[in-house]
Design a protein around this motif. Structure first.
Motif, PDB file in Angstrom:
ATOM      1  N   ALA A  31       6.081  -0.970 -11.566  1.00  0.00           N
ATOM      2  CA  ALA A  31       4.958  -0.037 -11.458  1.00  0.00           C
ATOM      3  C   ALA A  31       3.490  -0.820 -10.995  1.00  0.00           C
ATOM      4  N   SER A  32       3.407  -2.051 -11.651  1.00  0.00           N
ATOM      5  CA  SER A  32       1.960  -2.569 -11.433  1.00  0.00           C
ATOM      6  C   SER A  32       2.279  -3.540 -10.231  1.00  0.00           C
ATOM      7  N   GLY A  33       3.171  -3.983  -9.961  1.00  0.00           N
ATOM      8  CA  GLY A  33       3.352  -5.229  -9.038  1.00  0.00           C
ATOM      9  C   GLY A  33       4.291  -5.162  -8.029  1.00  0.00           C
ATOM     10  N   GLY A  34       4.875  -3.834  -7.701  1.00  0.00           N
ATOM     11  CA  GLY A  34       5.737  -3.567  -6.795  1.00  0.00           C
ATOM     12  C   GLY A  34       7.351  -4.166  -7.119  1.00  0.00           C
ATOM     13  N   ASP A 120      10.948   1.649  -1.947  1.00  0.00           N
ATOM     14  CA  ASP A 120      11.132  -0.017  -1.188  1.00  0.00           C
ATOM     15  C   ASP A 120      12.293  -0.403  -1.972  1.00  0.00           C
ATOM     16  N   PRO A 121      13.109  -1.169  -1.439  1.00  0.00           N
ATOM     17  CA  PRO A 121      14.276  -2.100  -2.124  1.00  0.00           C
ATOM     18  C   PRO A 121      13.492  -3.414  -2.879  1.00  0.00           C
ATOM     19  N   VAL A 122      14.154  -3.825  -3.791  1.00  0.00           N
ATOM     20  CA  VAL A 122      13.728  -4.854  -4.632  1.00  0.00           C
ATOM     21  C   VAL A 122      14.198  -5.976  -3.572  1.00  0.00           C
ATOM     22  N   PRO A 123      13.291  -6.979  -3.048  1.00  0.00           N
ATOM     23  CA  PRO A 123      13.371  -8.011  -2.090  1.00  0.00           C
ATOM     24  C   PRO A 123      14.592  -8.791  -2.705  1.00  0.00           C
TER      25      PRO A 123
END
Length: 239
Positions: A31-34, A120-123
């Protein structure tokens, strides 16, 4: 014997509590950093644990992400299924509106979870074969199709000139919806996708903060859009 059992019970309870905290911290980091903020080292740092200790709960970052997605998706599926089941079976407007409101309310209560499964998907994340949450994803997919199936007796005349064919859809989607709704034609499946685009689109704008400066009452906007959607299906919306 009782002492051994109590010790085992305490260990299991502590492990469950720590596992729950790891998942909670992971979602807070996202939530805070993507999505790329979810790392086992970052979680360990937030919890005051060593990285090696975290590996005792989740062998890899991907294992953690898979567990998060499965839990979140299952929570969503349980919520919308319960709303659908609680609405009158012979009242398609009530059932569609109940499902849609449950979807929005769940998303507002679980914004990080919504972003995890629909954002967005988790890289670098590689889901297991078959997906992270195939059972829950199937339930949500068939739930959306059930909205179109409930409306189809009313909406069908409006789509008499539809030229959709089964070849217009992904085979994976058809594997989910055709066994569950064998009577529905391709036009009804297309209708399900359009219903989903209405609901998902407006909720996504709200979750990502894009409505904050445009609409003072996103709830009212959603309610009006839902009413118009139901009317477009040939059904009278419920108040």
């Amino acid at each position: 014997m009782g002492s051994v059992g109590n010790t085992k019970g305490r260990r299991e309870r502590l492990r469950a509590e720590t596992t729950a905290e790891i998942k909670k911290v992971a979602l807070e980091l996202m939530a805070s950093g993507g999505p790329d903020a979810i790392t086992l080292r970052a979680i360990a740092r937030e919890m005051g644990m060593t990285a090696n200790a975290i590996y005792g709960y989740f062998a890899t970052r991907d294992d953690l992400v898979t567990t998060l997605i499965r839990n979140v998706y299952t929570s969503l599926a349980d919520t919308v299924d319960a709303a659908w089941d609680a609405a009158p079976a012979l009242d398609p407007a009530a059932r569609i509106q109940a499902w849609a409101r449950a979807f929005r309310n769940w998303a507002l209560a679980n914004p990080e979870g919504f972003r995890l499964i629909y954002g967005d998907p988790v890289p670098g994340y590689r889901p297991p074969e078959g997906g992270a949450a195939p059972e829950a994803a199937h339930r949500v997919c068939t739930g959306i199709t059930a909205l179109a199936a409930a409306a189809w007796p009313y909406a069908e005349p409006r789509y008499a000139d539809s030229d959709f064919a089964w070849s217009d859809f992904d085979p994976g989607l058809l594997d989910k919806v055709r066994p569950a709704f064998p009577e529905l034609p391709p036009a009804a499946v297309a209708l399900a996708l359009r219903i989903w685009s209405h609901l998902h689109g407006l909720v996504s704008l709200e979750i990502y903060g894009h409505l904050q400066t445009q609409a003072l009452s996103p709830e009212k906007l959603f309610r009006e859009e839902l009413d118009q959607l139901v009317r477009s299906l040939g059904i009278t919306p419920q108040r």
